[in-house]
Enzyme design. Structure first.
Site, mmCIF file in Angstrom:
data_model
loop_
_atom_site.group_PDB
_atom_site.id
_atom_site.type_symbol
_atom_site.label_atom_id
_atom_site.label_comp_id
_atom_site.label_asym_id
_atom_site.label_seq_id
_atom_site.Cartn_x
_atom_site.Cartn_y
_atom_site.Cartn_z
ATOM 1 N N ASN A 135 -9.889 -8.425 -22.016
ATOM 2 C CA ASN A 135 -8.801 -9.085 -21.308
ATOM 3 C C ASN A 135 -8.900 -10.561 -21.680
ATOM 4 O O ASN A 135 -9.692 -11.302 -21.117
ATOM 5 C CB ASN A 135 -8.963 -8.879 -19.799
ATOM 6 C CG ASN A 135 -7.846 -9.510 -19.017
ATOM 7 O OD1 ASN A 135 -6.993 -10.212 -19.579
ATOM 8 N ND2 ASN A 135 -7.825 -9.280 -17.718
ATOM 9 N N ARG A 160 -5.811 -5.667 -22.661
ATOM 10 C CA ARG A 160 -4.805 -5.842 -21.615
ATOM 11 C C ARG A 160 -3.721 -6.784 -22.159
ATOM 12 O O ARG A 160 -4.030 -7.859 -22.660
ATOM 13 C CB ARG A 160 -5.440 -6.464 -20.379
ATOM 14 C CG ARG A 160 -4.404 -6.787 -19.352
ATOM 15 C CD ARG A 160 -4.939 -7.652 -18.240
ATOM 16 N NE ARG A 160 -3.879 -7.910 -17.297
ATOM 17 C CZ ARG A 160 -3.748 -9.061 -16.639
ATOM 18 N NH1 ARG A 160 -4.601 -10.030 -16.805
ATOM 19 N NH2 ARG A 160 -2.751 -9.218 -15.810
ATOM 20 N N LEU A 187 -2.749 -6.161 -3.453
ATOM 21 C CA LEU A 187 -2.761 -7.466 -2.783
ATOM 22 C C LEU A 187 -4.017 -8.223 -3.177
ATOM 23 O O LEU A 187 -5.117 -7.887 -2.728
ATOM 24 C CB LEU A 187 -2.719 -7.273 -1.254
ATOM 25 C CG LEU A 187 -1.605 -6.372 -0.702
ATOM 26 C CD1 LEU A 187 -1.738 -6.231 0.810
ATOM 27 C CD2 LEU A 187 -0.233 -6.921 -1.067
ATOM 28 N N GLY A 188 -3.842 -9.209 -4.034
ATOM 29 C CA GLY A 188 -4.983 -10.016 -4.468
ATOM 30 C C GLY A 188 -4.558 -11.466 -4.481
ATOM 31 O O GLY A 188 -3.752 -11.882 -3.656
ATOM 32 N N ASN A 189 -5.081 -12.202 -5.435
ATOM 33 C CA ASN A 189 -4.611 -13.567 -5.594
ATOM 34 C C ASN A 189 -3.159 -13.524 -6.051
ATOM 35 O O ASN A 189 -2.311 -14.277 -5.587
ATOM 36 C CB ASN A 189 -5.511 -14.254 -6.623
ATOM 37 C CG ASN A 189 -5.320 -15.721 -6.600
ATOM 38 O OD1 ASN A 189 -4.961 -16.291 -5.572
ATOM 39 N ND2 ASN A 189 -5.531 -16.343 -7.738
ATOM 40 N N ASP A 243 -7.033 -19.009 -0.809
ATOM 41 C CA ASP A 243 -7.921 -17.865 -0.633
ATOM 42 C C ASP A 243 -7.794 -17.322 0.802
ATOM 43 O O ASP A 243 -7.971 -18.067 1.769
ATOM 44 C CB ASP A 243 -9.359 -18.319 -0.910
ATOM 45 C CG ASP A 243 -10.316 -17.155 -0.996
ATOM 46 O OD1 ASP A 243 -10.881 -16.952 -2.086
ATOM 47 O OD2 ASP A 243 -10.516 -16.459 0.019
ATOM 48 N N ASN A 245 -10.379 -5.334 0.839
ATOM 49 C CA ASN A 245 -11.390 -5.965 1.699
ATOM 50 C C ASN A 245 -10.942 -6.413 3.080
ATOM 51 O O ASN A 245 -11.772 -6.551 3.970
ATOM 52 C CB ASN A 245 -11.972 -7.185 0.974
ATOM 53 C CG ASN A 245 -12.764 -6.790 -0.250
ATOM 54 O OD1 ASN A 245 -13.707 -6.024 -0.143
ATOM 55 N ND2 ASN A 245 -12.354 -7.271 -1.404
ATOM 56 N N GLU A 301 -8.790 -1.505 -13.341
ATOM 57 C CA GLU A 301 -7.922 -1.694 -14.507
ATOM 58 C C GLU A 301 -8.682 -1.492 -15.811
ATOM 59 O O GLU A 301 -8.124 -0.982 -16.780
ATOM 60 C CB GLU A 301 -7.293 -3.091 -14.448
ATOM 61 C CG GLU A 301 -6.196 -3.147 -13.396
ATOM 62 C CD GLU A 301 -5.809 -4.561 -12.981
ATOM 63 O OE1 GLU A 301 -6.665 -5.226 -12.363
ATOM 64 O OE2 GLU A 301 -4.690 -4.981 -13.265
HETATM 65 P P1 ADP Z 1 -7.029 -11.609 -8.604
HETATM 66 O O1 ADP Z 1 -5.555 -11.400 -8.391
HETATM 67 O O2 ADP Z 1 -7.374 -13.002 -9.044
HETATM 68 O O3 ADP Z 1 -7.709 -10.508 -9.386
HETATM 69 P P2 ADP Z 1 -8.455 -10.510 -6.337
HETATM 70 O O4 ADP Z 1 -7.882 -9.160 -6.455
HETATM 71 O O5 ADP Z 1 -9.889 -10.712 -6.628
HETATM 72 O O6 ADP Z 1 -7.631 -11.577 -7.124
HETATM 73 O O7 ADP Z 1 -8.169 -11.004 -4.825
HETATM 74 C C1 ADP Z 1 -8.529 -12.266 -4.387
HETATM 75 C C2 ADP Z 1 -8.107 -12.378 -2.925
HETATM 76 O O8 ADP Z 1 -8.814 -11.386 -2.163
HETATM 77 C C3 ADP Z 1 -8.425 -13.732 -2.316
HETATM 78 O O9 ADP Z 1 -7.346 -14.182 -1.532
HETATM 79 C C4 ADP Z 1 -9.606 -13.400 -1.415
HETATM 80 O O10 ADP Z 1 -9.652 -14.250 -0.297
HETATM 81 C C5 ADP Z 1 -9.275 -11.997 -0.971
HETATM 82 N N1 ADP Z 1 -10.455 -11.366 -0.404
HETATM 83 C C6 ADP Z 1 -11.578 -10.958 -1.029
HETATM 84 N N2 ADP Z 1 -12.472 -10.487 -0.121
HETATM 85 C C7 ADP Z 1 -11.900 -10.619 1.103
HETATM 86 C C8 ADP Z 1 -12.313 -10.335 2.441
HETATM 87 N N3 ADP Z 1 -13.489 -9.811 2.714
HETATM 88 N N4 ADP Z 1 -11.447 -10.603 3.436
HETATM 89 C C9 ADP Z 1 -10.250 -11.136 3.173
HETATM 90 N N5 ADP Z 1 -9.803 -11.427 1.949
HETATM 91 C C10 ADP Z 1 -10.618 -11.174 0.921
#
Ligand code: ADP
Length: 398
Positions: free
Chosen positions: A7, A90, A208-210, A282, A334, A383
């Site tokens: 990637n 990717r 749901l991530g960043n 975050d 998470n 992925e």
């Molecule tokens: P990316 O899109 O960069 O791959 P990730 O899938 O790693 O991102 O997601 C990052 C997000 O997940 C951040 O907002 C982080 O705060 C949130 N996150 C990770 N662990 C937890 C947790 N235990 N509680 C709440 N949010 C979490």
């Protein structure tokens, strides 16, 4: 079969070496800050972790370092580059040309370059990874796995914007979606876990991530997804604004004399959770700030929940029902509070989660209440595995 997954980003390169036959990860890591005065190289194989700080001038040198250390470090189990059967890359933007993974021929390479106009931060960087592998492992099958491919089944009504036809066609402006590899992986996986063919299921996948996107998968085909022309549309994200009235953007540009590059920065880097809270992108920080009474942080999170509900509701209407909702990625896997709040007050739709079952992190499991009409699952995304499987399949056909 052994597959190297790459990637490649503008200044970073993540990699994973997988033994597909034995279902093991032989090694993984990344090279960060490529092209900067000081780079960081990290490789993990089993219990062994190597980290070095050194200058990495370009992507070819980054791949060279990766290959060198994969061979050097005994724990990887790789003895010769000949043992690597295929490389899976990717690729963020495959436009409307690719509805599946492709062997990277000259034609495919040119298309990826052409679509770089729509993904200037990503596609050119991916090609640097492809070029480096071509030089260092000539003749090795290289496979492009597109983030957009899974979404190519959308109907024109779902992917077309209301712009004048000649502009849309001339500049290929339409909705392509993103995170397709993840949505495909978790939707297929949940069907497997439910013990039903995906062709008989209506699934909503919440990545749901960043970066965040939500997708409606009906009978194995994407009917709608929240990201659009770029991975900006849709959900409120870490630093991305997501859905906004386009005219508000023009208004702000005029009022503040902001040019296109400046507005792009505001929308993609300074908005979202970060912009609304004026605190952090975050979600963990946002949750801590809320606990301390920060009202802006609360509003930022409330928007995220509100928008997720809105997409889920509209996708249930589009599919005429839903059998399963899946949560994945950093937040989805998470944050039990986020899952609970998104699924709250939707009993009318047959959605109810069980607080005790939901009290988990990063585990593949069902979290819906007994007797609920709709199943709700956590499926950690993978992925790299999905890319490796696509590369394995195509390489096996050669
Ligand atoms: P990316 O899109 O960069 O791959 P990730 O899938 O790693 O991102 O997601 C990052 C997000 O997940 C951040 O907002 C982080 O705060 C949130 N996150 C990770 N662990 C937890 C947790 N235990 N509680 C709440 N949010 C979490």
């Amino acid at each position: 079969m052994i597959v190297l997954v790459i990637n490649s980003g503008s200044s970073s390169l993540k990699f994973q070496l997988r033994n597909m036959t034995e279902h093991t990860i032989m090694a993984q890591g990344n090279v960060e800050k490529i092209g900067l005065p000081m780079g960081i190289f990290t490789l993990k194989a089993g219990e062994i972790k190597v980290q070095k700080e050194l200058q990495v001038a370009n992507h070819e040198i980054a791949v060279e370092m990766v290959l060198h250390d994969l061979l050097e470090l005994e724990a990887t189990g790789l003895h010769s580059l000949e043992e690597i059967d295929a490389i899976g890359h990717r690729i963020v933007q495959g436009g409307d040309s690719f509805d599946r993974a492709m062997l990277i021929t000259d034609e495919v390479y040119d298309k990826i370059r052409e679509y770089g106009a729509m993904a200037p931060l990503h596609n050119p960087a991916h090609l640097k990874g492809v070029d480096a592998c071509k030089v260092l492992m000539p003749g090795k099958p290289q496979v492009a796995v597109f983030d957009t491919a899974f979404h190519q089944t959308m109907e024109p009504a779902a992917f077309t914007y209301g712009l004048p036809k000649h502009y849309a066609e001339k500049h290929k402006i339409r909705r392509y979606g993103a995170h397709g590899t993840s949505h495909k992986y978790v939707s297929h996986r949940v069907a497997e876990l439910m013990g039903k063919p995906i062709e008989e299921l209506k699934i909503i996948t919440c990545h749901l991530g960043n970066g965040s996107s939500i997708t409606a998968v009906k009978n194995g085909r994407v009917v709608d997804t929240s990201m659009g022309f770029t991975p900006h549309e849709g959900m409120l994200m870490g630093t991305r604004c997501g859905d906004i009235d386009a005219t508000a953007v023009l208004y702000l540009m005029q009022k503040e004399q902001i040019d296109a590059a400046g507005m792009d920065r505001i929308l993609n880097k300074e908005s979202g959770l970060l912009g609304v809270s004026a605190y952090s992108s975050d979600l963990r920080d946002i949750e801590s700030a809320i606990a301390e009474g920060n009202q802006d942080a609360k509003l930022a999170r409330d928007i995220l929940i509100h928008r997720a509900k809105k997409y889920i509701g509209s996708y249930i209407a589009e599919m005429n029902g839903v059998d399963a909702i899946v949560f994945t990625a950093g937040i989805g896997e998470n944050s039990k509070e986020t899952r609970a709040d998104i699924c709250a007050d939707m009993e009318f739709l047959g959605i109810a989660i069980d607080a005790a079952k939901n009290n988990v992190r990063g585990e593949e499991c069902a979290i819906h209440a007994d007797g609920a009409r709709v199943q709700v699952w956590i499926v950690p995304t993978n992925e790299e595995l999905a890319i490796a499987e696509e590369a394995e399949q195509l390489a096996a056909q050669l």
